[in-house]
Design a protein around this motif. Sequence first.
Motif, PDB file in Angstrom:
ATOM      1  N   UNK A   1       0.922  -1.053  -0.005  1.00  0.00           N
ATOM      2  CA  UNK A   1      -0.009  -0.130   0.050  1.00  0.00           C
ATOM      3  C   UNK A   1       0.938   1.138   0.076  1.00  0.00           C
ATOM      4  N   UNK A   2       1.961   1.204   0.906  1.00  0.00           N
ATOM      5  CA  UNK A   2       2.736   2.465   0.927  1.00  0.00           C
ATOM      6  C   UNK A   2       3.431   2.777  -0.289  1.00  0.00           C
ATOM      7  N   UNK A   3       3.607   1.642  -1.220  1.00  0.00           N
ATOM      8  CA  UNK A   3       4.386   1.842  -2.452  1.00  0.00           C
ATOM      9  C   UNK A   3       3.395   3.028  -3.366  1.00  0.00           C
ATOM     10  N   UNK A   4       2.266   2.851  -3.212  1.00  0.00           N
ATOM     11  CA  UNK A   4       1.344   3.644  -4.276  1.00  0.00           C
ATOM     12  C   UNK A   4       0.883   4.742  -3.628  1.00  0.00           C
ATOM     13  N   UNK A   5       1.272   5.181  -2.301  1.00  0.00           N
ATOM     14  CA  UNK A   5       0.451   6.257  -1.699  1.00  0.00           C
ATOM     15  C   UNK A   5       0.653   7.599  -2.325  1.00  0.00           C
ATOM     16  N   UNK A   6       1.923   8.007  -2.963  1.00  0.00           N
ATOM     17  CA  UNK A   6       2.077   9.240  -3.650  1.00  0.00           C
ATOM     18  C   UNK A   6       1.480   9.327  -4.956  1.00  0.00           C
ATOM     19  N   UNK A   7       1.197   7.960  -5.467  1.00  0.00           N
ATOM     20  CA  UNK A   7       0.620   7.868  -6.801  1.00  0.00           C
ATOM     21  C   UNK A   7      -1.177   8.235  -6.365  1.00  0.00           C
ATOM     22  N   UNK A   8      -1.505   7.518  -5.510  1.00  0.00           N
ATOM     23  CA  UNK A   8      -2.852   7.809  -5.161  1.00  0.00           C
ATOM     24  C   UNK A   8      -3.271   9.246  -4.850  1.00  0.00           C
ATOM     25  N   UNK A   9      -2.481   9.760  -4.050  1.00  0.00           N
ATOM     26  CA  UNK A   9      -2.820  11.096  -3.552  1.00  0.00           C
ATOM     27  C   UNK A   9      -2.781  12.152  -4.676  1.00  0.00           C
ATOM     28  N   UNK A  10      -1.901  11.972  -5.606  1.00  0.00           N
ATOM     29  CA  UNK A  10      -1.799  12.826  -6.686  1.00  0.00           C
ATOM     30  C   UNK A  10      -2.825  12.478  -7.536  1.00  0.00           C
ATOM     31  N   UNK A  11      -3.496  11.345  -7.865  1.00  0.00           N
ATOM     32  CA  UNK A  11      -4.476  11.091  -8.504  1.00  0.00           C
ATOM     33  C   UNK A  11      -5.759  11.675  -8.128  1.00  0.00           C
ATOM     34  N   UNK A  12      -6.127  11.669  -6.502  1.00  0.00           N
ATOM     35  CA  UNK A  12      -7.167  12.075  -6.071  1.00  0.00           C
ATOM     36  C   UNK A  12      -7.109  13.558  -6.026  1.00  0.00           C
ATOM     37  N   UNK A  13      -6.123  14.480  -6.164  1.00  0.00           N
ATOM     38  CA  UNK A  13      -5.945  15.663  -6.296  1.00  0.00           C
ATOM     39  C   UNK A  13      -6.080  16.239  -7.676  1.00  0.00           C
ATOM     40  N   UNK A  14      -5.595  15.336  -8.600  1.00  0.00           N
ATOM     41  CA  UNK A  14      -5.946  15.810 -10.018  1.00  0.00           C
ATOM     42  C   UNK A  14      -7.074  15.185 -10.638  1.00  0.00           C
ATOM     43  N   UNK A  15      -7.940  14.638  -9.802  1.00  0.00           N
ATOM     44  CA  UNK A  15      -9.214  13.796 -10.303  1.00  0.00           C
ATOM     45  C   UNK A  15     -10.517  14.166  -9.380  1.00  0.00           C
ATOM     46  N   UNK A  16     -10.599  15.525  -9.199  1.00  0.00           N
ATOM     47  CA  UNK A  16     -11.656  15.885  -8.004  1.00  0.00           C
ATOM     48  C   UNK A  16     -12.777  15.159  -7.838  1.00  0.00           C
ATOM     49  N   UNK A  30      -7.033  13.500   4.066  1.00  0.00           N
ATOM     50  CA  UNK A  30      -6.414  13.903   5.421  1.00  0.00           C
ATOM     51  C   UNK A  30      -6.289  12.996   6.706  1.00  0.00           C
ATOM     52  N   UNK A  31      -7.147  11.915   6.585  1.00  0.00           N
ATOM     53  CA  UNK A  31      -7.022  10.901   7.577  1.00  0.00           C
ATOM     54  C   UNK A  31      -6.365   9.731   7.159  1.00  0.00           C
ATOM     55  N   UNK A  32      -6.038   9.274   6.149  1.00  0.00           N
ATOM     56  CA  UNK A  32      -5.304   7.891   5.559  1.00  0.00           C
ATOM     57  C   UNK A  32      -4.148   8.227   4.918  1.00  0.00           C
ATOM     58  N   UNK A  33      -4.104   9.149   3.872  1.00  0.00           N
ATOM     59  CA  UNK A  33      -3.030   9.377   2.739  1.00  0.00           C
ATOM     60  C   UNK A  33      -2.016  10.225   3.339  1.00  0.00           C
ATOM     61  N   UNK A  34      -2.427  11.322   3.812  1.00  0.00           N
ATOM     62  CA  UNK A  34      -1.235  12.266   4.311  1.00  0.00           C
ATOM     63  C   UNK A  34      -0.581  11.694   5.592  1.00  0.00           C
ATOM     64  N   UNK A  35      -1.269  11.041   6.272  1.00  0.00           N
ATOM     65  CA  UNK A  35      -0.539  10.533   7.510  1.00  0.00           C
ATOM     66  C   UNK A  35       0.330   9.297   7.121  1.00  0.00           C
ATOM     67  N   UNK A  36       0.001   8.797   5.949  1.00  0.00           N
ATOM     68  CA  UNK A  36       0.854   7.571   5.804  1.00  0.00           C
ATOM     69  C   UNK A  36       0.068   6.247   5.694  1.00  0.00           C
ATOM     70  N   UNK A  37       0.074   5.509   4.484  1.00  0.00           N
ATOM     71  CA  UNK A  37      -0.593   4.513   4.602  1.00  0.00           C
ATOM     72  C   UNK A  37       0.240   3.172   5.145  1.00  0.00           C
ATOM     73  N   UNK A  38      -0.730   2.312   6.004  1.00  0.00           N
ATOM     74  CA  UNK A  38       0.200   1.037   6.226  1.00  0.00           C
ATOM     75  C   UNK A  38      -0.015   0.045   5.353  1.00  0.00           C
ATOM     76  N   UNK A  39       0.938  -0.852   5.198  1.00  0.00           N
ATOM     77  CA  UNK A  39       0.637  -2.145   4.238  1.00  0.00           C
ATOM     78  C   UNK A  39      -0.459  -2.797   5.000  1.00  0.00           C
ATOM     79  N   UNK A  40      -0.861  -3.663   3.727  1.00  0.00           N
ATOM     80  CA  UNK A  40      -2.225  -4.283   4.025  1.00  0.00           C
ATOM     81  C   UNK A  40      -1.814  -5.850   4.130  1.00  0.00           C
ATOM     82  N   UNK A  41      -2.241  -6.790   4.887  1.00  0.00           N
ATOM     83  CA  UNK A  41      -1.998  -8.224   4.823  1.00  0.00           C
ATOM     84  C   UNK A  41      -3.309  -8.603   4.239  1.00  0.00           C
TER      85      UNK A  41
END
Length: 466
Positions: A1-16, A30-41
């Motif tokens: 999950x953390x590997x794709x965090x920056x991509x997803x944040x950019x996607x959400x900001x460029x696709x409002x 604000x609650x999940x992406x900016x604080x940092x994503x934890x990897x998912x089992x």
Amino acid sequence: MSKYQDWLLDYLQTHPDFIQPASRANEMINNFLKPGLQDLCVSRTSFKWGVPVDFDPKHVVYVWIDALSNYISALGYDTPDDHLFRKYWPADVHLVGKEIVRFHTIYWPIMLHALGLPLPKQVFAHGWLLFGNDKMSKSKGNVVYAQPIVARYGADALRYYLLREMPFGADGNYTNEAFLTRVNADLANDLGNLVSRTVAMIEKYFDGALPAWTDAVDKDMDLPLQQHCAQLPALVSEQMDKLQFSQALTEIWKVIGECNKYIDATQPWVLGRSEESRPRLANVLLTLAECVRYAAVLISPFMPRTPERIFAQLGIADEALKTWDSLDTFGKLPAGLKVCKGEALFPRLDIKKELEALGYNCEEIFGGLKEETDRLYASYSWQKIPCTVEGIREYVIHAVPPKELREKDYPWEEWFIQFDEPVHHVLFMHDQEICNAEVPIPEGDTQHPAEICGRTWYYYDDKNSY
């Protein structure tokens, strides 16, 4: 999950528009992406239910990985026959509850991106339906059942209230008083009154036949209403595309309100007093009739039964005049249609009396049958008894009155609903009829469930003791 965090944040900001309403997008960022994503089992070992991991029998697939992948696996993704996937993916919109937004807007986009697949065009999160500004709860006693409301006022009235009163995407609040007030104001006064007045005046002044259009046009009065009505399909479509159903209905009711004001301004009852003003009267009533037709067509997704009742009063039998495509040009109603005034679409309600009726007071429901009911029940001695079935606290035993009482159109559906949860109810049967329905009893089977009013009821015959 953390590997794709920056991509997803950019996607959400460029696709409002990807997450709607916008407040849900802000929550995810604000609650999940900016604080940092934890990897998912992606698997679990603490329970057995689930899809087994084929290379390790101790693991089952995490339920959200399994559930989300069904959106594409059900369409044949990564199979020899993937024509449905190629046809329907990416989805135009995922419509989900607000409590599962995170799974659909963080987990799912990352899964798709990792697979190299396109994301759905939008995820729209709807809110909750609250009752008295609180979540519905059996223990709090604020449960509202739809069946008696629909039986008393019709499904269209309830559908209208839920879609008009509550902006889609936000939490909505239901109370009987607010529902009844909205029915009176919007359905009885505005829509119902407009249809009734329009048809009545055509009957009175033109012997029930639609006149032809004339040149007697008042540009200051007629054109603004006609133009607004002609623009209405586009205005409604715009809001529907945004899933803003409340706003779509608001646009329709703006025109309905303008029509009622138009009647007061043009005063057809004055125009009808002389032959000289009949051409003007014809245009006024035709304008109103055409606006009513537009309204009937446009409310059909929200209130599917009401439009046909309106078309019947306008004398419209041609199916082509009942379609969305028929609203491309204002003024299609042909001369000579015979209108027919019918029953009020939505009779005006006495709110106080209706609130009392919706309280399910047992004495009121029983009405004139109460004495006979008491007499019939006096011969029975059934009571609450403990239940040994796991998960059910107790049974409540009630005797169903014999057939002689049930033949008197007794409101059994309302009678069922009055009892409090969380108990299950057992009805002691005298025959196989209940709620005007045949309930088959298999030979030798003294207990079996059946669905009545959205609950499971356990029936017993009266030849057994418990």
